[in-house]
Design a protein around this motif. Structure first.
Motif, PDB file in Angstrom:
ATOM      1  N   MET A 164       5.973  -2.009   4.872  1.00 34.00           N
ATOM      2  CA  MET A 164       5.743  -2.825   3.688  1.00 34.00           C
ATOM      3  C   MET A 164       4.260  -3.139   3.519  1.00 34.00           C
ATOM      4  SD  MET A 164       8.975  -5.406   4.172  1.00 34.00           S
ATOM      5  CE  MET A 164       8.413  -6.507   2.860  1.00 34.00           C
ATOM      6  N   ASP A 165       3.556  -3.318   4.627  1.00 30.95           N
ATOM      7  CA  ASP A 165       2.132  -3.647   4.577  1.00 30.95           C
ATOM      8  C   ASP A 165       1.293  -2.510   4.007  1.00 30.95           C
ATOM      9  OD1 ASP A 165       2.336  -6.234   5.845  1.00 30.95           O
ATOM     10  OD2 ASP A 165       2.706  -5.179   7.720  1.00 30.95           O
ATOM     11  N   ARG A 166       1.762  -1.272   4.187  1.00 34.26           N
ATOM     12  CA  ARG A 166       0.985  -0.113   3.756  1.00 34.26           C
ATOM     13  C   ARG A 166       1.461   0.472   2.432  1.00 34.26           C
ATOM     14  NH1 ARG A 166      -2.005   2.507   8.087  1.00 34.26           N
ATOM     15  NH2 ARG A 166      -1.990   1.148   9.910  1.00 34.26           N
ATOM     16  N   ASP A 167       2.620   0.045   1.976  1.00 32.42           N
ATOM     17  CA  ASP A 167       3.199   0.557   0.741  1.00 32.42           C
ATOM     18  C   ASP A 167       2.214   0.478  -0.425  1.00 32.42           C
ATOM     19  OD1 ASP A 167       5.293   1.235  -1.222  1.00 32.42           O
ATOM     20  OD2 ASP A 167       5.185  -0.888  -1.764  1.00 32.42           O
ATOM     21  N   GLY A 168       1.922   1.627  -1.028  1.00 33.58           N
ATOM     22  CA  GLY A 168       1.046   1.666  -2.189  1.00 33.58           C
ATOM     23  C   GLY A 168      -0.420   1.447  -1.929  1.00 33.58           C
ATOM     24  N   THR A 169      -0.841   1.469  -0.656  1.00 34.10           N
ATOM     25  CA  THR A 169      -2.244   1.164  -0.334  1.00 34.10           C
ATOM     26  C   THR A 169      -3.138   2.393  -0.217  1.00 34.10           C
ATOM     27  OG1 THR A 169      -1.871   1.258   2.066  1.00 34.10           O
ATOM     28  CG2 THR A 169      -1.488  -0.868   0.966  1.00 34.10           C
ATOM     29  N   TRP A 170      -2.552   3.579  -0.051  1.00 36.77           N
ATOM     30  CA  TRP A 170      -3.293   4.831   0.096  1.00 36.77           C
ATOM     31  C   TRP A 170      -4.060   4.917   1.414  1.00 36.77           C
ATOM     32  CZ3 TRP A 170      -3.703   8.521  -4.120  1.00 36.77           C
ATOM     33  CH2 TRP A 170      -3.088   8.107  -5.311  1.00 36.77           C
ATOM     34  N   GLY A 171      -3.813   4.019   2.353  1.00 34.32           N
ATOM     35  CA  GLY A 171      -4.607   3.959   3.573  1.00 34.32           C
ATOM     36  C   GLY A 171      -4.075   4.732   4.764  1.00 34.32           C
ATOM     37  N   GLY A 172      -2.969   5.435   4.593  1.00 31.15           N
ATOM     38  CA  GLY A 172      -2.386   6.191   5.696  1.00 31.15           C
ATOM     39  C   GLY A 172      -1.170   5.501   6.282  1.00 31.15           C
TER      40      GLY A 172
END
Length: 243
Positions: A164-172
């Motif tokens: 959830m923390d990375r969802d939609g962030t494009w950061g890997g």
């Protein structure tokens, strides 16, 4: 992801942006020869609502590739109806906590390969990964690795693991957690949440042992913070990073 009859993309399971008409998007993905599509109704469980069967039937009639659906599946009759519409797999998340026998029922009739166990997780203030249900709105008393093992015992054929923390962030992807879950299971793990470039896909597979990867923002936007453009990575490039 579906919200009502629209295709949307979330950011950290909170903010969501309108992408377009799902059926038109399916037609584009048909031409791009995408491997598989997963449709998740992000409000069905939270609203205690059944799937929109009529709309899903329209999607299935247009799609040339394997389809999976999740959202609002709380009983076997509704699951059967999803398969009868033409979907090959169902995704079970919240119902795995509330209807303990549902997964085993599905696996018994359709086989484990037809059931995807979805795990959404988020780091808490103390840095511990906690599983969430109901589109990330409710905490569950378990960590992703323990819950993945339990889902395998229940009969799922693969795990869709979403940060959830990375969802939609494009950061890997969350490579560390993907590796921990993959090592604990004998079934495939599909990494999800955070893909921003083709190289991220290779990292999840080669470094963390994921069997497959799911992508969202990458295939519906031109680039980060730019407009909608439904696309798919070059297959030669995919082969290079995944092979």
């Amino acid at each position: 992801m579906l919200k009502d009859e629209s295709l949307v993309k979330t950011i950290k399971f909170k903010e969501y942006n309108y992408i377009g008409d799902p059926i038109n998007t399916v037609r584009i993905f048909n031409e791009l020869e995408v491997d598989e599509l997963v449709f998740l109704d992000i409000t069905a469980s939270k609203e205690s609502r059944k799937p929109n069967f009529k709309f899903l039937e329209s999607i299935a009639s247009e799609c040339f590739m394997p389809l999976a659906y999740g959202g609002g599946l709380n009983n076997f009759d509704d699951v059967r109806r999803i398969f009868n519409i033409g979907f090959e797999k169902v995704v079970v998340n919240s119902a795995a906590f509330r209807v303990p026998d549902l997964i085993s029922q599905i696996a018994k009739v359709y086989g484990s390969q037809a059931v995807i166990g979805s795990i959404d997780y988020k780091r808490n203030f103390f840095g511990k990964n906690i599983v969430h249900s109901f589109s990330g709105s409710q905490k569950e008393d378990c960590d992703p690795v323990t819950w993945a093992v339990e889902l395998e015992k229940k009969g799922v054929g693969e795990i869709l693991l979403t940060s959830m923390d990375r969802d939609g962030t494009w950061g890997g992807y969350d490579l560390k957690l993907i590796k921990e879950v993959s090592a604990a299971l004998s079934i495939p793990v599909v990494a999800n949440g955070g893909a921003g470039m083709v190289e991220h896909l290779g990292e999840a597979v080669k470094q963390s042992g994921a069997s497959a990867v799911a992508v969202g923002s990458m295939v519906v936007y031109q680039k980060k913070d730019m407009g909608v453009l439904v696309n798919f990575p070059d297959k030669k490039k995919l082969k290079e990073v995944l092979g």
